[in-house]
Design a protein around this motif. Structure first.
Motif, PDB file in Angstrom:
ATOM      1  N   SER A  12       8.883  36.591 -45.305  1.00  0.00           N
ATOM      2  CA  SER A  12       7.811  37.510 -45.727  1.00  0.00           C
ATOM      3  C   SER A  12       6.840  36.818 -46.669  1.00  0.00           C
ATOM      4  O   SER A  12       5.622  36.896 -46.494  1.00  0.00           O
ATOM      5  CB  SER A  12       8.408  38.742 -46.426  1.00  0.00           C
ATOM      6  N   SER A  13       7.389  36.151 -47.690  1.00  0.00           N
ATOM      7  CA  SER A  13       6.523  35.523 -48.696  1.00  0.00           C
ATOM      8  C   SER A  13       5.686  34.401 -48.102  1.00  0.00           C
ATOM      9  O   SER A  13       4.569  34.142 -48.543  1.00  0.00           O
ATOM     10  CB  SER A  13       7.356  35.006 -49.864  1.00  0.00           C
ATOM     11  N   SER A  14       6.234  33.716 -47.082  1.00  0.00           N
ATOM     12  CA  SER A  14       5.496  32.626 -46.433  1.00  0.00           C
ATOM     13  C   SER A  14       4.798  33.085 -45.161  1.00  0.00           C
ATOM     14  O   SER A  14       4.199  32.256 -44.466  1.00  0.00           O
ATOM     15  CB  SER A  14       6.466  31.481 -46.096  1.00  0.00           C
ATOM     16  N   THR A  15       4.873  34.390 -44.866  1.00  0.00           N
ATOM     17  CA  THR A  15       4.311  34.999 -43.649  1.00  0.00           C
ATOM     18  C   THR A  15       4.694  34.222 -42.391  1.00  0.00           C
ATOM     19  O   THR A  15       3.868  33.929 -41.537  1.00  0.00           O
ATOM     20  CB  THR A  15       2.768  35.128 -43.740  1.00  0.00           C
ATOM     21  N   LEU A  16       5.977  33.864 -42.304  1.00  0.00           N
ATOM     22  CA  LEU A  16       6.501  33.163 -41.121  1.00  0.00           C
ATOM     23  C   LEU A  16       6.975  34.209 -40.119  1.00  0.00           C
ATOM     24  O   LEU A  16       8.170  34.508 -40.009  1.00  0.00           O
ATOM     25  CB  LEU A  16       7.642  32.231 -41.530  1.00  0.00           C
ATOM     26  N   LEU A  17       6.030  34.759 -39.385  1.00  0.00           N
ATOM     27  CA  LEU A  17       6.328  35.883 -38.494  1.00  0.00           C
ATOM     28  C   LEU A  17       7.302  35.507 -37.388  1.00  0.00           C
ATOM     29  O   LEU A  17       8.280  36.226 -37.142  1.00  0.00           O
ATOM     30  CB  LEU A  17       5.023  36.425 -37.891  1.00  0.00           C
ATOM     31  N   GLU A  18       7.049  34.410 -36.690  1.00  0.00           N
ATOM     32  CA  GLU A  18       7.886  34.061 -35.536  1.00  0.00           C
ATOM     33  C   GLU A  18       9.320  33.771 -35.963  1.00  0.00           C
ATOM     34  O   GLU A  18      10.276  34.191 -35.297  1.00  0.00           O
ATOM     35  CB  GLU A  18       7.287  32.861 -34.795  1.00  0.00           C
ATOM     36  N   LEU A  19       9.495  33.058 -37.064  1.00  0.00           N
ATOM     37  CA  LEU A  19      10.843  32.793 -37.564  1.00  0.00           C
ATOM     38  C   LEU A  19      11.507  34.099 -37.986  1.00  0.00           C
ATOM     39  O   LEU A  19      12.697  34.328 -37.725  1.00  0.00           O
ATOM     40  CB  LEU A  19      10.796  31.814 -38.740  1.00  0.00           C
ATOM     41  N   GLY A  20      10.736  34.961 -38.633  1.00  0.00           N
ATOM     42  CA  GLY A  20      11.267  36.259 -39.037  1.00  0.00           C
ATOM     43  C   GLY A  20      11.727  37.086 -37.853  1.00  0.00           C
ATOM     44  O   GLY A  20      12.764  37.759 -37.910  1.00  0.00           O
ATOM     45  N   ARG A  21      10.986  37.004 -36.754  1.00  0.00           N
ATOM     46  CA  ARG A  21      11.375  37.734 -35.539  1.00  0.00           C
ATOM     47  C   ARG A  21      12.691  37.177 -34.972  1.00  0.00           C
ATOM     48  O   ARG A  21      13.535  37.931 -34.491  1.00  0.00           O
ATOM     49  CB  ARG A  21      10.272  37.618 -34.496  1.00  0.00           C
ATOM     50  N   GLN A  22      12.841  35.857 -35.019  1.00  0.00           N
ATOM     51  CA  GLN A  22      14.082  35.252 -34.524  1.00  0.00           C
ATOM     52  C   GLN A  22      15.277  35.705 -35.359  1.00  0.00           C
ATOM     53  O   GLN A  22      16.348  36.022 -34.820  1.00  0.00           O
ATOM     54  CB  GLN A  22      13.957  33.733 -34.560  1.00  0.00           C
TER      55      GLN A  22
END
Length: 614
Positions: free
Chosen positions: A253-263
């Motif tokens: 969230s803090s790094s806005t890593l959307l794709e990794l977050g989805r995984q």
């Protein structure tokens, strides 16, 4: 009469125990059998049944047996009644190490760290030695009060008594150092552990995330998932639990890593951790901060159980995305479902009102907070109210509100007033607010830049130059404006006038094409947002290569057609770029979502979700 003698009241002694399923005279007299029965009631958190069994133990005299007393202390602790645990402890005729252990654990687990540490000292004065159950409770309490020095003393004592290498004690100490911000000490202890469990891995990952060491947190998470860590013990998932997932999702969230977050979300689904309130709250924040508020709503409504953290995460999402009416509805539903709001809840509501300019609604929630819920406003609440009044142009009212505050105004309060002054070009009030900020010894460049922007907005470029010079004289440097977009597992970052990106030629060609289309559609550059007294063409060139425009140009030449463009910024989006992006969204037919340091802007077909109010 001792407190618990009341439990021998005739109505309890004579009646059958419905929770236990049989009359008291049929209950076993053997303390160990009673302990087994009480363990089941403790697991079920059955307070009436446990109290009835306690009354039976008092009548039969079994309560004097230490092992049953220990089970009773634990029972009241699990029922979140630590004061009753304490009273029972006081009535124990004999206090062994295990008795003290139950009491210390009761305080530590029920968020009474000072009492837990006081009991820990009492244990030592009573001549007992701590064990592998007591040291973790003491370490947890040190973390709760953020006292690394006291935690180090507990650590030293554990080493001297031979418990320093115990996996449970060492893990609790890693967690303690990490939560106290002593990440070097936490890592040193972590690396020296011959085996690790969920607590040590989760504590280390949490500590890295808390200190902004995102890459290290992600590396640790990858290690524990792949089993590369040394000596992982503790369950089928090794070093991973719902708290671990929650921490690593917050890193995304803090790094806005959307794709990794989805995984990671998908992994949570496979391992059934997605049903955890902690994981759900983190996922709501992830999708909200990455600009996909619809997904945040979906996660929220699919949660089987919503704790206060989940409700607050949803309220923050509504506020940041300008869904103010949804925030109002969510707040009422939360209360109707029996969840009590806390100070964060009201901070969310005030923020939602500020983003929409709903002054009267904001005043209503501010009043409700103390009068209906007994929550005293903090400086954060006062700052948000000042922000609400300032953005709405009610600057004299904001000044008066500050003067009537029962607390001393902080930097955030004066900063909120400065923001309102910048928006409305009130240089006199801006100078007043800036002076108060500097009196507090503020070393933030933000105050100087807000003051400079307020002068520039009023057309006083000499005043703007003086504010920037004062900042330079204080040895302060303006924060560099950045915009970034995630694509192909990379975060591409841009600054104004950036010529270092590998696709710079294509980007600038696309940028020129977009500007020409926008101008044909009616866009006219507003150079009043340039805080320097330059000639017209220089101002236009300065605005034309702002970082958010470069990020959008890159996204348009890189992302597949039709995919929404998501841009993140560390500073407030300038008014001219805001207008330009509205024209771009209309000309290209693409949805552009921009998150600046204040809120989200969703551009669709030439309009913005903020309604041009931010």
């Amino acid at each position: 009469m001792p407190f618990f003698q009341a439990l021998k009241a005739p109505v309890l002694a004579a009646a059958a125990a419905p929770t236990l399923g049989r009359p008291f005279h049929q209950l076993p007299a053997d303390p160990r059998a009673l302990c087994d029965l009480l363990a089941g009631l403790t697991s079920a958190r059955s307070l009436p049944g446990g109290q009835q069994l306690h009354a039976h133990a008092l009548k039969s005299g079994a309560v004097a047996v230490p092992i049953l007393a220990h089970h009773l202390i634990t029972f009241y602790s699990k029922c979140q009644l630590p004061r009753l645990s304490h009273r029972l402890f006081d009535e124990c005729p004999r206090r062994a190490t295990a008795t003290w252990s139950c009491l210390i654990s009761s305080f530590a687990q029920n968020e009474l760290p000072h009492l837990a540490l006081s009991a820990f000292l009492g244990l030592l004065r009573d001549g007992h030695r701590p064990n592998d159950h007591i040291f973790p409770s003491a370490a947890k309490s040190c973390a709760a009060v953020s006292d690394a020095r006291l935690g180090a003393a507990v650590h030293s004592f554990a080493v001297r008594t031979g418990f320093g290498s115990d996996v449970f004690v060492a893990s609790s100490l890693v967690d303690m150092y990490a939560k106290c911000g002593e990440i070097v000490d936490a890592r040193r202890m972590f690396d020296e552990m011959p085996e690790r469990n969920i607590v040590s891995w989760s504590g280390m990952i949490y500590g890295c995330a808390q200190m902004g060491l995102d890459e290290e947190a992600l590396s640790l998470f990858k290690m524990v998932l792949l089993g590369d860590g040394v000596g992982i013990v503790g369950g089928d998932m090794g070093g991973v639990n719902d708290f671990t997932y929650s921490c690593i999702i917050r890193v995304c969230s803090s790094s806005t890593l959307l794709e990794l977050g989805r995984q990671i979300h998908g992994h949570c689904v496979k391992t059934s951790f997605v049903s955890s309130s902690f994981v759900g709250s983190s996922l709501i924040s992830l999708y909200s901060k990455c600009g996909i508020v619809e997904e945040a709503y979906r996660v929220f409504y699919e949660m089987p159980v919503r704790n206060l953290g989940a409700w607050n995460a949803m309220l923050i999402a509504c506020a940041q995305h300008g869904h103010t009416r949804d925030a109002f509805g969510c707040f009422e539903r939360m209360k109707n479902e029996g969840t009590k709001p806390n100070f964060i809840t009201f901070l969310c509501m005030l923020s939602a009102c500020s983003h929409a300019g709903l002054v009267e609604d904001g005043k209503r929630y501010f009043k409700m907070m103390e009068e209906e819920h007994g929550i005293l406003p903090t400086t954060e609440h006062y700052a948000t109210m000042v922000d609400l009044l300032g953005r709405a142009g009610r600057l004299p009212e904001a000044v008066e509100f500050i003067k009537q505050m029962p607390l001393e105004p902080t930097e955030s309060v004066w900063g909120a007033l400065l923001t309102g002054c910048r928006i409305h070009g009130d240089t006199e009030t801006a100078a007043f607010a800036a002076a108060r900020l500097f009196e507090l010894g503020s070393k933030s460049c933000g105050a100087h830049m807000l003051l400079s922007s307020a002068y520039a907005a009023a057309g006083d470029f000499e005043g703007a130059a003086r504010a920037r010079k004062a900042m330079k004289d204080r040895g302060l440097k303006k924060e560099t404006g950045l915009s970034w977009v995630e694509w192909d597992n990379q975060v591409h970052t841009f600054v104004s006038g950036d010529h270092h990106h590998a696709l710079r030629d294509k980007m600038y060609a696309k940028l020129e094409e977009l500007s020409e289309e926008a101008e044909r559609a009616g866009y006219v550059a507003d150079t009043s947002f340039v805080p320097r007294d330059l000639d017209g063409e220089e101002k236009k060139r300065s605005i034309a290569s702002h970082s958010e425009r470069l990020a959008i140009a890159f996204a348009l030449i890189s992302l597949p057609p039709g995919r929404p463009i998501r841009i993140m910024k560390n500073l407030r989006i300038c008014g001219d770029c805001h207008t330009w992006i509205k024209f771009v969204s209309r000309c290209t037919g693409r949805t552009v979502i921009v998150r600046d340091n204040n809120r989200f802007h969703r551009f669709d077909g030439g309009t913005c979700s903020c309604g041009d109010y931010w």
